[in-house]
Design a protein around this motif. Structure first.
Motif, mmCIF file in Angstrom:
data_model
loop_
_atom_site.group_PDB
_atom_site.id
_atom_site.type_symbol
_atom_site.label_atom_id
_atom_site.label_comp_id
_atom_site.label_asym_id
_atom_site.label_seq_id
_atom_site.Cartn_x
_atom_site.Cartn_y
_atom_site.Cartn_z
ATOM 1 N N GLN A 118 -41.057 5.474 -8.877
ATOM 2 C CA GLN A 118 -42.333 6.046 -9.307
ATOM 3 C C GLN A 118 -42.420 6.120 -10.828
ATOM 4 O O GLN A 118 -43.482 5.879 -11.421
ATOM 5 C CB GLN A 118 -42.512 7.442 -8.704
ATOM 6 N N PHE A 119 -41.305 6.436 -11.473
ATOM 7 C CA PHE A 119 -41.281 6.519 -12.928
ATOM 8 C C PHE A 119 -41.566 5.147 -13.541
ATOM 9 O O PHE A 119 -42.370 5.020 -14.474
ATOM 10 C CB PHE A 119 -39.917 7.035 -13.411
ATOM 11 N N LEU A 120 -40.929 4.131 -13.000
ATOM 12 C CA LEU A 120 -41.131 2.767 -13.491
ATOM 13 C C LEU A 120 -42.585 2.330 -13.306
ATOM 14 O O LEU A 120 -43.187 1.715 -14.201
ATOM 15 C CB LEU A 120 -40.197 1.806 -12.755
ATOM 16 N N THR A 121 -43.163 2.677 -12.167
ATOM 17 C CA THR A 121 -44.554 2.303 -11.888
ATOM 18 C C THR A 121 -45.513 2.921 -12.889
ATOM 19 O O THR A 121 -46.438 2.258 -13.370
ATOM 20 C CB THR A 121 -44.939 2.735 -10.460
ATOM 21 N N GLN A 122 -45.291 4.178 -13.213
ATOM 22 C CA GLN A 122 -46.241 4.888 -14.071
ATOM 23 C C GLN A 122 -45.973 4.715 -15.562
ATOM 24 O O GLN A 122 -46.916 4.686 -16.363
ATOM 25 C CB GLN A 122 -46.242 6.380 -13.735
ATOM 26 N N LYS A 123 -44.706 4.592 -15.940
ATOM 27 C CA LYS A 123 -44.370 4.555 -17.371
ATOM 28 C C LYS A 123 -43.919 3.181 -17.851
ATOM 29 O O LYS A 123 -43.760 2.971 -19.056
ATOM 30 C CB LYS A 123 -43.276 5.584 -17.683
ATOM 31 N N GLY A 124 -43.709 2.254 -16.921
ATOM 32 C CA GLY A 124 -43.317 0.910 -17.324
ATOM 33 C C GLY A 124 -41.873 0.784 -17.757
ATOM 34 O O GLY A 124 -41.477 -0.225 -18.351
ATOM 35 N N MET A 125 -41.065 1.803 -17.464
ATOM 36 C CA MET A 125 -39.649 1.790 -17.822
ATOM 37 C C MET A 125 -38.921 2.810 -16.957
ATOM 38 O O MET A 125 -39.550 3.658 -16.312
ATOM 39 C CB MET A 125 -39.455 2.114 -19.307
ATOM 40 N N SER A 126 -37.617 2.750 -16.942
ATOM 41 C CA SER A 126 -36.823 3.709 -16.176
ATOM 42 C C SER A 126 -36.710 5.018 -16.934
ATOM 43 O O SER A 126 -36.924 5.062 -18.156
ATOM 44 C CB SER A 126 -35.423 3.147 -15.927
ATOM 45 N N PRO A 127 -36.338 6.118 -16.242
ATOM 46 C CA PRO A 127 -36.125 7.391 -16.947
ATOM 47 C C PRO A 127 -35.050 7.296 -18.033
ATOM 48 O O PRO A 127 -35.193 7.890 -19.106
ATOM 49 C CB PRO A 127 -35.711 8.351 -15.830
ATOM 50 N N SER A 128 -33.990 6.547 -17.760
ATOM 51 C CA SER A 128 -32.924 6.420 -18.756
ATOM 52 C C SER A 128 -33.409 5.669 -19.992
ATOM 53 O O SER A 128 -33.042 6.013 -21.127
ATOM 54 C CB SER A 128 -31.707 5.717 -18.142
#
Length: 294
Positions: A268-278
């Motif tokens: 979900q993070f990748l979908t919304q922010k275009g990158m991983s949390p790390s």
């Protein structure tokens, strides 16, 4: 009749929302939101409703509504007909204009018109003609040009003569009362219990509707499905934690944001922010290091 809450989504990297819509459109209903709204009618005639005011509109109608002031424009068009461009809208938060004024004291000159907007401010035909080309360009503009056009628009409205307030002097919007009804009550529950588990059926019961009716109403309110709406809020919370809690493990942030599955959280993070949390955290660290080095 209680108005619906409209959830205004101001995109990441933008200070305000500027957009155009046709008719019919899902936001064309009796509704309110905490943002200021500049509303300009481009086509159609009909009736408009602002607080306890009811009037007739035609192309060129230009109104500034204040925070939580219910409003709606209903066009007179034949059943089944549609209009590709009915109006243009600019929405901005109280926090944005307050922060902008703190940084740019000259913006204090717009305080009077913002105060009038709490009763709905109707502008003259002459002012609408000045604002129209600015609004037309603003909804398509990007970058610094958006800010320049917004400032030009606010300047036009602030210097306008013959501004008419629409609601009666005694009318006061009651957002707490509005939020006690239907889907608005469910939205309030989501905000208060974002990190807790709940289902669409739970929210439908809170709203006093069947699950299918709630699902349709929720999409009409927010422009998105429940799962998408909740994921957006939870990922925004995760970003806040990543920015403020540098030593907090990402797994803990996952759970603190309301997710119980790290794989789903990362997806979900990748979908919304275009990158991983790390990666998001690493870029934040680079930014901090650059500031220290400077």
């Amino acid at each position: 009749m209680n108005p619906d809450l409209e959830v205004v989504q101001i995109r990441r990297g933008e200070s305000f929302k500027a957009w155009a819509h046709g008719y019919p459109f899902h936001t064309v209903r009796w509704h309110f939101h905490p943002e200021y709204e500049i509303h300009h009618v481009v086509a159609t005639t009909g009736h408009y409703f602002v607080g306890d005011f009811i009037g007739e509109f035609e192309p060129g109608n230009l109104v500034l509504t204040g925070p939580n002031l219910p409003h709606n424009w209903v066009s007179d068009v034949p059943a089944g007909a549609s209009v590709p461009l009915r109006g243009r809208v600019v929405q901005f938060s109280q926090e944005f204009i307050a922060d902008a004024t703190a940084a740019l004291p000259e913006l204090a000159g717009c305080e009077n018109i913002l105060e009038l907007s709490r009763r709905g401010a109707l502008f003259s035909t002459a002012t609408a003609k000045l604002a129209a080309p600015v609004l037309a360009e603003l909804v398509e503009a990007q970058g610094v040009r958006r800010i320049a056009l917004f400032m030009e628009l606010i300047d036009i409205l602030s210097r306008a003569a013959d501004v008419r307030t629409l609601t009666s002097a005694s009318y006061l919007p009651d957002p707490s009362g509005f939020m006690s009804a239907g889907v608005n009550k469910a939205l309030a529950y989501i905000n208060a219990n974002l990190t807790e588990p709940f289902s669409e059926s739970d929210l439908a019961a809170i709203a006093g509707r069947s699950p299918s009716a709630f699902s349709r109403s929720f999409r009409r309110h927010t422009g998105m499905a429940l799962v998408q709406y909740v994921n957006r809020l939870r990922i925004n919370l995760a970003c806040q934690l990543l920015m403020s809690e540098a030593d907090m493990p990402i797994t803990e942030i996952c759970y603190a944001a309301g997710y119980n599955n790290i794989s789903n959280f990362n997806r979900q993070f990748l979908t919304q922010k275009g990158m991983s949390p790390s990666r998001f955290r690493a870029l934040l660290a680079e930014n901090v290091s650059a500031e220290i080095a400077a």
